[in-house]
Design a protein around this motif. Structure first.
Motif, PDB file in Angstrom:
ATOM      1  N   CYS A 198       0.818  -1.209   0.000  1.00  0.00           N
ATOM      2  CA  CYS A 198       0.000   0.000   0.000  1.00  0.00           C
ATOM      3  C   CYS A 198       0.850   1.257   0.000  1.00  0.00           C
ATOM      4  CB  CYS A 198      -0.876   0.033   1.249  1.00  0.00           C
ATOM      5  SG  CYS A 198      -2.032  -1.309   1.297  1.00  0.00           S
ATOM      6  N   GLU A 199       0.326   2.267  -0.633  1.00  0.00           N
ATOM      7  CA  GLU A 199       0.963   3.577  -0.599  1.00  0.00           C
ATOM      8  C   GLU A 199       0.376   4.368   0.551  1.00  0.00           C
ATOM      9  OE1 GLU A 199       1.028   5.931  -4.136  1.00  0.00           O
ATOM     10  OE2 GLU A 199       1.288   4.152  -5.393  1.00  0.00           O
ATOM     11  N   CYS A 200       1.148   5.296   1.036  1.00  0.00           N
ATOM     12  CA  CYS A 200       0.679   6.197   2.075  1.00  0.00           C
ATOM     13  C   CYS A 200       1.015   7.616   1.624  1.00  0.00           C
ATOM     14  CB  CYS A 200       1.365   5.865   3.403  1.00  0.00           C
ATOM     15  SG  CYS A 200       0.514   6.471   4.852  1.00  0.00           S
ATOM     16  N   MET A 201       0.009   8.449   1.453  1.00  0.00           N
ATOM     17  CA  MET A 201       0.237   9.842   1.059  1.00  0.00           C
ATOM     18  C   MET A 201       0.638  10.642   2.295  1.00  0.00           C
ATOM     19  SD  MET A 201      -0.394   9.833  -2.241  1.00  0.00           S
ATOM     20  CE  MET A 201      -0.566  11.524  -2.733  1.00  0.00           C
ATOM     21  N   ASN A 202       1.458  11.644   2.114  1.00  0.00           N
ATOM     22  CA  ASN A 202       1.890  12.504   3.208  1.00  0.00           C
ATOM     23  C   ASN A 202       0.756  13.456   3.609  1.00  0.00           C
ATOM     24  OD1 ASN A 202       3.227  15.191   4.232  1.00  0.00           O
ATOM     25  ND2 ASN A 202       4.732  13.570   4.551  1.00  0.00           N
ATOM     26  N   ILE A 203       0.665  13.767   4.891  1.00  0.00           N
ATOM     27  CA  ILE A 203      -0.392  14.656   5.388  1.00  0.00           C
ATOM     28  C   ILE A 203      -0.335  16.041   4.757  1.00  0.00           C
ATOM     29  CG2 ILE A 203      -0.758  13.505   7.608  1.00  0.00           C
ATOM     30  CD1 ILE A 203       1.006  15.648   8.907  1.00  0.00           C
ATOM     31  N   ASN A 204       0.811  16.431   4.217  1.00  0.00           N
ATOM     32  CA  ASN A 204       0.951  17.748   3.601  1.00  0.00           C
ATOM     33  C   ASN A 204       0.635  17.762   2.106  1.00  0.00           C
ATOM     34  OD1 ASN A 204       1.785  19.151   5.991  1.00  0.00           O
ATOM     35  ND2 ASN A 204       3.701  18.020   5.825  1.00  0.00           N
ATOM     36  N   GLU A 205       0.308  16.599   1.554  1.00  0.00           N
ATOM     37  CA  GLU A 205      -0.049  16.509   0.132  1.00  0.00           C
ATOM     38  C   GLU A 205      -1.439  17.116  -0.052  1.00  0.00           C
ATOM     39  OE1 GLU A 205       1.433  16.231  -3.093  1.00  0.00           O
ATOM     40  OE2 GLU A 205       2.429  14.636  -1.974  1.00  0.00           O
ATOM     41  N   ASN A 206      -1.642  17.821  -1.166  1.00  0.00           N
ATOM     42  CA  ASN A 206      -2.970  18.420  -1.370  1.00  0.00           C
ATOM     43  C   ASN A 206      -3.969  17.373  -1.864  1.00  0.00           C
ATOM     44  OD1 ASN A 206      -3.230  18.499  -4.368  1.00  0.00           O
ATOM     45  ND2 ASN A 206      -1.475  19.880  -4.218  1.00  0.00           N
ATOM     46  N   LEU A 207      -5.239  17.669  -1.651  1.00  0.00           N
ATOM     47  CA  LEU A 207      -6.295  16.714  -1.972  1.00  0.00           C
ATOM     48  C   LEU A 207      -6.405  16.423  -3.462  1.00  0.00           C
ATOM     49  CD1 LEU A 207      -9.147  17.734   0.485  1.00  0.00           C
ATOM     50  CD2 LEU A 207      -7.443  15.922   0.713  1.00  0.00           C
ATOM     51  N   ALA A 208      -6.056  17.380  -4.310  1.00  0.00           N
ATOM     52  CA  ALA A 208      -6.097  17.123  -5.752  1.00  0.00           C
ATOM     53  C   ALA A 208      -5.104  16.018  -6.111  1.00  0.00           C
ATOM     54  CB  ALA A 208      -5.793  18.405  -6.529  1.00  0.00           C
ATOM     55  N   THR A 209      -3.926  16.063  -5.526  1.00  0.00           N
ATOM     56  CA  THR A 209      -2.909  15.034  -5.763  1.00  0.00           C
ATOM     57  C   THR A 209      -3.365  13.694  -5.205  1.00  0.00           C
ATOM     58  OG1 THR A 209      -1.160  16.689  -5.721  1.00  0.00           O
ATOM     59  CG2 THR A 209      -0.492  14.406  -5.349  1.00  0.00           C
ATOM     60  N   VAL A 210      -3.936  13.720  -3.991  1.00  0.00           N
ATOM     61  CA  VAL A 210      -4.444  12.490  -3.379  1.00  0.00           C
ATOM     62  C   VAL A 210      -5.536  11.890  -4.268  1.00  0.00           C
ATOM     63  CG1 VAL A 210      -5.655  11.512  -1.382  1.00  0.00           C
ATOM     64  CG2 VAL A 210      -3.848  13.220  -1.032  1.00  0.00           C
ATOM     65  N   ALA A 211      -6.468  12.722  -4.728  1.00  0.00           N
ATOM     66  CA  ALA A 211      -7.570  12.245  -5.571  1.00  0.00           C
ATOM     67  C   ALA A 211      -7.051  11.652  -6.882  1.00  0.00           C
ATOM     68  CB  ALA A 211      -8.546  13.381  -5.848  1.00  0.00           C
ATOM     69  N   ARG A 212      -6.069  12.309  -7.500  1.00  0.00           N
ATOM     70  CA  ARG A 212      -5.495  11.781  -8.750  1.00  0.00           C
ATOM     71  C   ARG A 212      -4.867  10.408  -8.519  1.00  0.00           C
ATOM     72  NH1 ARG A 212      -4.254  17.053  -9.777  1.00  0.00           N
ATOM     73  NH2 ARG A 212      -2.194  16.930  -8.851  1.00  0.00           N
ATOM     74  N   ARG A 213      -4.153  10.276  -7.405  1.00  0.00           N
ATOM     75  CA  ARG A 213      -3.492   8.991  -7.112  1.00  0.00           C
ATOM     76  C   ARG A 213      -4.543   7.920  -6.830  1.00  0.00           C
ATOM     77  NH1 ARG A 213      -0.257   5.839  -9.024  1.00  0.00           N
ATOM     78  NH2 ARG A 213       0.850   4.483  -7.591  1.00  0.00           N
ATOM     79  N   MET A 214      -5.608   8.280  -6.125  1.00  0.00           N
ATOM     80  CA  MET A 214      -6.681   7.330  -5.857  1.00  0.00           C
ATOM     81  C   MET A 214      -7.311   6.873  -7.178  1.00  0.00           C
ATOM     82  SD  MET A 214      -8.329   9.122  -2.461  1.00  0.00           S
ATOM     83  CE  MET A 214      -9.743   8.051  -2.337  1.00  0.00           C
ATOM     84  N   ALA A 215      -7.496   7.794  -8.110  1.00  0.00           N
ATOM     85  CA  ALA A 215      -8.069   7.452  -9.417  1.00  0.00           C
ATOM     86  C   ALA A 215      -7.130   6.518 -10.180  1.00  0.00           C
ATOM     87  CB  ALA A 215      -8.353   8.719 -10.217  1.00  0.00           C
ATOM     88  N   LEU A 217      -5.001   4.430  -8.975  1.00  0.00           N
ATOM     89  CA  LEU A 217      -4.987   3.119  -8.324  1.00  0.00           C
ATOM     90  C   LEU A 217      -6.369   2.466  -8.296  1.00  0.00           C
ATOM     91  CD1 LEU A 217      -2.644   4.010  -5.315  1.00  0.00           C
ATOM     92  CD2 LEU A 217      -2.045   2.678  -7.362  1.00  0.00           C
ATOM     93  N   ASP A 218      -7.392   3.222  -8.699  1.00  0.00           N
ATOM     94  CA  ASP A 218      -8.779   2.750  -8.670  1.00  0.00           C
ATOM     95  C   ASP A 218      -9.180   2.299  -7.260  1.00  0.00           C
ATOM     96  OD1 ASP A 218     -11.316   2.213  -9.677  1.00  0.00           O
ATOM     97  OD2 ASP A 218     -10.799   0.154 -10.247  1.00  0.00           O
ATOM     98  N   ILE A 219      -8.933   3.200  -6.293  1.00  0.00           N
ATOM     99  CA  ILE A 219      -9.269   2.913  -4.897  1.00  0.00           C
ATOM    100  C   ILE A 219     -10.135   4.037  -4.338  1.00  0.00           C
ATOM    101  CG2 ILE A 219      -7.251   1.471  -4.440  1.00  0.00           C
ATOM    102  CD1 ILE A 219      -5.916   3.915  -3.142  1.00  0.00           C
TER     103      ILE A 219
END
Length: 141
Positions: A12-29, A31-33
């Motif tokens: 599993c990947e773990c995003m950093n707490i300082n990463e913005n939500l747009a980046t988190v959302a793109r990564r989730m897309a 990974l299809d999670i």
């Protein structure tokens, strides 16, 4: 005994707490999670951000996901997790008791995997999965 390690998704990947939500959302897309673990600068799990969290806690409130950090939408509550050696019956109990759909697996305080409802469905009797789904479905998480 079937253990958490045997049913979890590893790597599993773990995003950093300082990463913005747009980046988190793109990564989730990519990974299809539907949920992304969030870790602090110490690489320790701080919580989980779901696609619903991004919509409800940022987008629906008119906030720009590129300007909101992942750590800003964590609820600050208890982060439930299990050890890789935990019996799947206990995993089932934890998920049902806390009404959570995804349960992180930590080993020596490091994220090593995540267990979701479908992971358990592949290993447990149908009646037990039915109980889990029924219990969690009453939840807003």
């Amino acid at each position: 005994m079937t253990t958490a390690r045997e049913v979890m998704h590893s790597g599993c990947e773990c995003m950093n707490i300082n990463e913005n939500l747009a980046t988190v959302a793109r990564r989730m897309a990519e990974l299809d999670i539907g949920a992304m673990p969030v870790c602090g600068d110490d690489n320790r799990l701080k919580g989980m951000v779901t696609d619903r969290d991004i919509v409800v806690k940022a987008v629906a409130q008119g906030k720009d996901p590129a300007q909101v950090k992942a750590g800003e939408i964590l609820d600050g509550g208890t982060v439930w997790w299990v050890d890789p050696g935990t019996d799947v019956e206990e995993v089932l109990h934890e998920m049902a008791e806390h009404r959570i759909r995804r349960l992180p697996v930590l080993e020596n305080e490091e994220l090593v995997g995540i267990i979701s409802q479908p992971d358990l469905a592949a290993k447990l009797p149908k009646d037990k999965i039915g109980e889990l789904v029924e219990t969690i479905s009453g939840s807003s998480h």
